[in-house]
Enzyme design. Structure first.
Site, PDB file in Angstrom:
ATOM      1  CG  HIS A  66      -1.772  -1.213   1.248  1.00  0.00           C
ATOM      2  ND1 HIS A  66      -2.967  -1.471   0.715  1.00  0.00           N
ATOM      3  CD2 HIS A  66      -1.605  -2.213   1.985  1.00  0.00           C
ATOM      4  CE1 HIS A  66      -3.513  -2.515   0.720  1.00  0.00           C
ATOM      5  NE2 HIS A  66      -2.862  -3.007   1.713  1.00  0.00           N
ATOM      6  CG  HIS A  92       2.964   5.810   5.797  1.00  0.00           C
ATOM      7  ND1 HIS A  92       2.379   5.527   6.933  1.00  0.00           N
ATOM      8  CD2 HIS A  92       1.893   6.449   5.211  1.00  0.00           C
ATOM      9  CE1 HIS A  92       1.464   6.154   7.332  1.00  0.00           C
ATOM     10  NE2 HIS A  92       1.026   6.515   6.384  1.00  0.00           N
ATOM     11  CG  HIS A  94      -0.399   8.533   1.858  1.00  0.00           C
ATOM     12  ND1 HIS A  94      -1.358   7.400   1.830  1.00  0.00           N
ATOM     13  CD2 HIS A  94      -0.356   8.818   3.182  1.00  0.00           C
ATOM     14  CE1 HIS A  94      -1.499   6.990   3.231  1.00  0.00           C
ATOM     15  NE2 HIS A  94      -0.899   7.650   3.979  1.00  0.00           N
ATOM     16  CD  GLU A 104      -3.972   9.366   3.042  1.00  0.00           C
ATOM     17  OE1 GLU A 104      -3.829   9.403   4.096  1.00  0.00           O
ATOM     18  OE2 GLU A 104      -4.665   8.608   2.278  1.00  0.00           O
ATOM     19  CG  HIS A 117       0.819  10.386   6.864  1.00  0.00           C
ATOM     20  ND1 HIS A 117      -0.392   9.648   6.013  1.00  0.00           N
ATOM     21  CD2 HIS A 117       0.497  11.595   6.371  1.00  0.00           C
ATOM     22  CE1 HIS A 117      -1.167  10.572   5.775  1.00  0.00           C
ATOM     23  NE2 HIS A 117      -0.767  11.862   5.884  1.00  0.00           N
ATOM     24  CB  THR A 194      -5.976   7.900   6.023  1.00  0.00           C
ATOM     25  OG1 THR A 194      -4.771   7.147   5.724  1.00  0.00           O
ATOM     26  CG2 THR A 194      -5.701   9.168   6.517  1.00  0.00           C
ATOM     27  CB  THR A 195      -5.578   2.503   5.434  1.00  0.00           C
ATOM     28  OG1 THR A 195      -4.709   2.193   6.714  1.00  0.00           O
ATOM     29  CG2 THR A 195      -5.175   3.273   4.301  1.00  0.00           C
TER      30      THR A 195
HETATM   31  S1  BO1 Z   1      -2.054   6.818   8.428  1.00  0.00           S
HETATM   32  O1  BO1 Z   1      -1.068   7.705   8.881  1.00  0.00           O
HETATM   33  O2  BO1 Z   1      -3.522   7.311   8.857  1.00  0.00           O
HETATM   34  N1  BO1 Z   1      -2.188   6.993   6.914  1.00  0.00           N
HETATM   35  C1  BO1 Z   1      -2.110   5.384   9.072  1.00  0.00           C
HETATM   36  C2  BO1 Z   1      -2.955   4.407   8.508  1.00  0.00           C
HETATM   37  C3  BO1 Z   1      -2.933   3.026   9.012  1.00  0.00           C
HETATM   38  C4  BO1 Z   1      -2.155   2.758   9.977  1.00  0.00           C
HETATM   39  C5  BO1 Z   1      -1.132   3.405  10.377  1.00  0.00           C
HETATM   40  C6  BO1 Z   1      -1.001   4.762  10.064  1.00  0.00           C
HETATM   41  N2  BO1 Z   1      -2.120   1.017  10.387  1.00  0.00           N
HETATM   42  C7  BO1 Z   1      -1.501   0.878  11.441  1.00  0.00           C
HETATM   43  C8  BO1 Z   1      -1.801  -0.881  11.465  1.00  0.00           C
HETATM   44  C9  BO1 Z   1      -1.259  -1.519  12.609  1.00  0.00           C
HETATM   45  C10 BO1 Z   1       0.322  -1.016  12.669  1.00  0.00           C
HETATM   46  C11 BO1 Z   1       0.434   0.466  12.608  1.00  0.00           C
HETATM   47  C12 BO1 Z   1       1.764   0.750  12.644  1.00  0.00           C
HETATM   48  O3  BO1 Z   1      -0.236   0.832  11.289  1.00  0.00           O
HETATM   49  O4  BO1 Z   1      -3.352  -1.241  11.441  1.00  0.00           O
HETATM   50  O5  BO1 Z   1      -1.368  -2.759  12.499  1.00  0.00           O
HETATM   51  O6  BO1 Z   1       0.688  -1.660  13.956  1.00  0.00           O
HETATM   52  O7  BO1 Z   1       2.656   0.393  11.678  1.00  0.00           O
HETATM   53 ZN    ZN Z   2      -0.719   7.658   5.950  1.00  0.00          ZN
END
Ligand code: BO1
Ligand code: ZN
Length: 253
Positions: A66, A92, A94, A104, A117, A194-195
């Protein structure tokens, strides 16, 4: 009207069925309407600690299907600007495609080329998993990436690895240089991941200052990675969500 490929798998319109929170009233990302933000002088500069790594500490860089994700050591933290302390777990990006931007968040309806992010959890909880179900559990720092006149050497420390990390690699980036130098000017609001699982437990900071990458670097970001279906990993952003009466605070006038 063609949807970006990333939006088709999984079908984001149906997230709310499997993940109830994704259909909630405190979702992210949002459009930040600057005419409606509220100046809040008590929003202090964001303070980061531990963001300079020892020269031997290489970090794991992963394509998770992703996004490109860099795992961060637990020694990194937000120590100021928030009411509580938050420990870093990962950062990470986007992005869009060669034909369109992919941040985003948007500002006054404008979407930027890409967005970083940096994901943190409240140190009063033992793990991210525990923190992410509490209202004060998570803090994400976001910054926009734009095309500028020259190569950004700090983003290059990540981008140079992308062509060889279809799954996993290592990088040693100057982490603090991936975020704006001006940590005083930012927007703040309550939102979500956001996911999926879209938990509504994120205190968002979106910096006003943008990061500049060369046009070539932006192409490398957009072109280098493939998803699990071996399709280009592009347009990995979620549509902006309804405010449902929420207010965005600004640390500046
Ligand atoms: S975000 O920054 O809103 N795009 C975002 C979206 C999803 C996650 C993190 C940041 N997911 C989570 C997972 C967990 C994992 C964690 C840290 O990220 O649901 O399983 O431990 O990597
Ligand atoms: Zn993100």
């Amino acid at each position: 009207l063609a949807l970006p490929s990333f939006l088709l798998v999984p079908d984001r319109e149906h997230w709310g069925v499997d993940y109830l929170d994704c259909g909630g009233n405190v979702q992210s990302p949002i459009n930040i309407d600057t005419a409606k933000t509220i100046f809040s002088p008590q929003l202090r500069p964001i303070q980061l600690s531990g963001y300079s790594l020892p020269a031997n500490e290489k970090l794991s860089l992963r394509n998770n299907g992703h996004t490109v994700l860099l795992e961060l050591p637990e020694s990194l933290a937000i120590t100021g600007g928030y009411a509580q302390q938050y420990r870093a777990v990962q950062l990470h990006l986007h992005w869009g495609s060669s034909s369109g931007p992919g941040s985003e968040h948007t500002i006054d309806g404008r979407r930027f080329a890409a967005e970083i992010h940096v994901v943190h959890y409240n140190t009063k909880y033992d793990t991210f998993k525990e923190a992410m179900v509490h209202p004060d559990g998570l803090a994400v720092l976001g910054a926009f990436l734009e095309v500028g006149p020259r190569e950004n050497p700090y983003y290059q420390e990540i981008l140079e690895h992308l062509h060889k990390i279809q799954k996993e690699g290592k990088a040693l980036p100057h982490l603090v240089r991936l975020l704006p130098t001006n940590l005083k000017l930012y927007f703040h609001y309550n939102g979500s991941l956001t996911t999926p699982p879209c938990y509504q437990t994120v205190k968002w900071t979106v910096f006003n200052q943008t990061m500049l990458l060369s046009h070539e670097q932006m192409s490398i970001l957009v072109m280098s990675l493939r998803n699990d279906d071996n399709k280009p990993l592009q347009n990995n952003y979620r549509m902006v969500q309804d405010m449902h009466g929420r207010r965005v605070l600004a640390s500046f006038q």
